[in-house]
Write an enzyme that holds these catalytic residues in place. Structure first.
Site, PDB file in Angstrom:
ATOM      1  N   GLY A 110       0.813  -1.213   0.000  1.00 25.01           N
ATOM      2  CA  GLY A 110       0.000   0.000   0.000  1.00 25.01           C
ATOM      3  C   GLY A 110       0.844   1.260   0.000  1.00 25.01           C
ATOM      4  NE  ARG A 158       1.473 -13.601   8.644  1.00 27.79           N
ATOM      5  CZ  ARG A 158       1.797 -13.097   7.442  1.00 27.79           C
ATOM      6  NH1 ARG A 158       3.023 -13.258   6.985  1.00 27.79           N
ATOM      7  NH2 ARG A 158       0.925 -12.438   6.742  1.00 27.79           N
ATOM      8  N   GLY A 191       9.465  -2.486   9.088  1.00 28.36           N
ATOM      9  CA  GLY A 191       8.998  -1.549   8.063  1.00 28.36           C
ATOM     10  C   GLY A 191       7.966  -0.576   8.616  1.00 28.36           C
ATOM     11  CB  ILE A 212       5.414 -14.159  12.798  1.00 26.77           C
ATOM     12  CG1 ILE A 212       4.891 -15.435  13.412  1.00 26.77           C
ATOM     13  CG2 ILE A 212       6.045 -14.434  11.465  1.00 26.77           C
ATOM     14  CD1 ILE A 212       3.551 -15.817  12.907  1.00 26.77           C
ATOM     15  CG  ASP A 213      10.022 -13.701  10.229  1.00 31.37           C
ATOM     16  OD1 ASP A 213       9.122 -14.562  10.252  1.00 31.37           O
ATOM     17  OD2 ASP A 213      10.409 -13.156   9.173  1.00 31.37           O
ATOM     18  N   GLY A 238      10.628 -17.348   8.089  1.00 31.86           N
ATOM     19  CA  GLY A 238      11.910 -16.827   8.579  1.00 31.86           C
ATOM     20  C   GLY A 238      12.658 -16.240   7.409  1.00 31.86           C
ATOM     21  CG  LEU A 271      -1.045 -24.238   7.831  1.00 31.24           C
ATOM     22  CD1 LEU A 271      -0.499 -25.654   7.768  1.00 31.24           C
ATOM     23  CD2 LEU A 271      -2.496 -24.251   8.326  1.00 31.24           C
TER      24      LEU A 271
HETATM   25  O1  F6P Z   1       7.849 -11.073   7.875  1.00 31.00           O
HETATM   26  C1  F6P Z   1       6.957 -11.995   8.318  1.00 31.00           C
HETATM   27  C2  F6P Z   1       6.636 -13.003   7.251  1.00 31.00           C
HETATM   28  O2  F6P Z   1       5.752 -13.939   7.813  1.00 31.00           O
HETATM   29  C3  F6P Z   1       7.854 -13.689   6.648  1.00 31.00           C
HETATM   30  O3  F6P Z   1       8.342 -14.741   7.426  1.00 31.00           O
HETATM   31  C4  F6P Z   1       7.314 -14.110   5.310  1.00 31.00           C
HETATM   32  O4  F6P Z   1       8.324 -14.160   4.347  1.00 31.00           O
HETATM   33  C5  F6P Z   1       6.369 -13.004   4.969  1.00 31.00           C
HETATM   34  O5  F6P Z   1       5.964 -12.410   6.158  1.00 31.00           O
HETATM   35  C6  F6P Z   1       5.165 -13.500   4.190  1.00 31.00           C
HETATM   36  O6  F6P Z   1       4.397 -12.422   3.818  1.00 31.00           O
HETATM   37  P1  F6P Z   1       3.026 -12.533   3.014  1.00 31.00           P
HETATM   38  O7  F6P Z   1       1.930 -12.626   4.037  1.00 31.00           O
HETATM   39  O8  F6P Z   1       2.970 -11.274   2.247  1.00 31.00           O
HETATM   40  O9  F6P Z   1       3.090 -13.757   2.156  1.00 31.00           O
END
Ligand code: F6P
Length: 361
Positions: A75, A287, A116, A138-139, A182, A285
């Site tokens: 965005g 997340r 970010g 999450i990382d 990751g 999964l």
């Molecule tokens: O930065 C967090 C993260 O979950 C990374 O581990 C992964 O590469 C990315 O986000 C995935 O993002 P998206 O939801 O845009 O596929």
């Protein structure tokens, strides 16, 4: 007093716990809370808008995954290209956001996000918006906080997957390769691998060699293993330093979509060892779903701390977890500082001591 909250970037379990904590603490103080939808986009006049958040609106959300506010990692406010490359949000976008904040009478803004989003938060602070940050990734790769909510839930998903894959792998005497999230840091792979009893863990921070991986697989079978579990972080590098990607650069979000390293490792291991191999990519999964108790508690404490930072007028600060205590650090010092797995750290040594190979020797 009226405050605003938004969450930006990828979602993760525990975001609703933060919102729940913010609303609880603000309500105690007699403050009003406005939640902006879909990240910073909710600050734009023709954007997705905002909702009033009160106890009635947030009752029961503590245990829910995702975020009731919605989020986006692309965005108008994307502030990062890769790791170090900062792109300032254009002036006209910033002006529109500031006008919304003023129009709504928001006296302070809580921004929940990763590196970010916190970079955008810093820009807002520098332009006079009283804001505080809550770290979210999450990382778990922000240097300024020992842990972020969402990480424990992701690790729990990885461990659960490994437990399940272990039984089917044992039945068939197979090698199972599990690709986990990751991007820059291998914390999910490392913790998930240790917790789930993996045999081999491949990380962005420790360069692996596929011949070493194959040799270890052969050694494990030769010493009585019925199966081998390999965990690989999506950001683990190939020998030439390149990353496995699913698509080219996401133009809007300005970063490549990672994925495919698990499949690659599985294919090579099968070729080099002759052992039947399957691969699984856990992807989002990790997340989704309910946050673990730890993430609910951490999220709650982070939300309450953010309100306290506003009460103390500590703008430009970010909530930080260190040594079991929730404190704060300056956003400026927190951004652009990734916390990576140190190859010679105690946790890596502990993993090696229980026989986990990192494919580097
Ligand atoms: O930065 C967090 C993260 O979950 C990374 O581990 C992964 O590469 C990315 O986000 C995935 O993002 P998206 O939801 O845009 O596929």
């Amino acid at each position: 007093m009226r405050i605003g909250i938004l969450n930006s970037g990828g979602d993760c379990p525990g975001l609703n716990a933060v919102i729940h904590g913010v609303v609880g603490a603000a309500t105690e103080l007699g403050w009003e809370v406005i939640g902006f939808r879909d990240g910073f986009e909710g600050l734009l006049p023709n954007g997705p808008g905002h909702i009033k958040l009160d106890v009635d609106r947030t009752v029961g959300i503590l245990k829910l995954g995702g975020t009731i506010l919605g989020t986006t990692n692309k965005g108008n406010f994307a502030a990062k290209i890769g790791v170090d490359n900062v792109a300032l949000v254009p002036v006209e976008i910033m002006d529109q956001a500031k006008a919304t904040i003023k129009y709504l009478g928001i006296e302070a803004l809580i921004i929940v996000g990763g590196d970010g989003s916190l970079t955008t938060a810093l820009q807002l602070c520098n332009e006079g918006v009283p804001a505080v940050g809550v770290p979210k990734t999450i990382d778990n790769d922000l240097q300024a906080t020992a842990m972020t909510f969402g990480f424990d839930s992701a690790v729990a998903t990885v461990v659960d997957a490994l437990d399940r894959l272990h039984t089917t792998a044992d039945s068939h005497q197979r090698v199972m390769v599990v690709e986990v999230m990751g991007r820059h840091a291998g914390w999910i792979a490392l913790w998930g691998g240790i917790g789930g009893g993996a045999d081999i863990v491949l990380l962005p921070e420790i360069k692996f060699n596929i011949d070493n991986v194959a040799r270890q697989v052969n050694h494990l079978y030769a010493t009585g293993h019925r199966s081998v579990l390999i965990v690989v972080a999506e950001g683990a590098e190939l020998e030439d330093g390149s990353l496995m990607t699913r698509e080219q650069m996401d133009a809007e979000r300005r970063q490549v979509k990672l994925g495919g390293i698990g499949e690659y490792v599985g294919r090579k291991v099968e070729q080099l060892t002759g052992k039947e191999t399957r691969d699984v990519r856990l992807g989002h999964l990790q997340r989704g779903g309910s946050p673990t108790p730890l993430d609910r508690i951490l999220g709650t404490r982070f939300g309450v701390k953010a309100v306290n930072l506003i009460r103390e007028k500590k703008f430009g600060r970010m909530v930080s977890y260190q040594s079991y205590h929730v404190g704060d650090v300056s956003i400026e010092e927190a951004v652009n500082q990734l916390r990576l797995v140190q190859p010679d750290s105690e946790v890596v040594q502990a993993a090696r001591s229980v026989g986990i190979s990192f494919g580097d020797r």
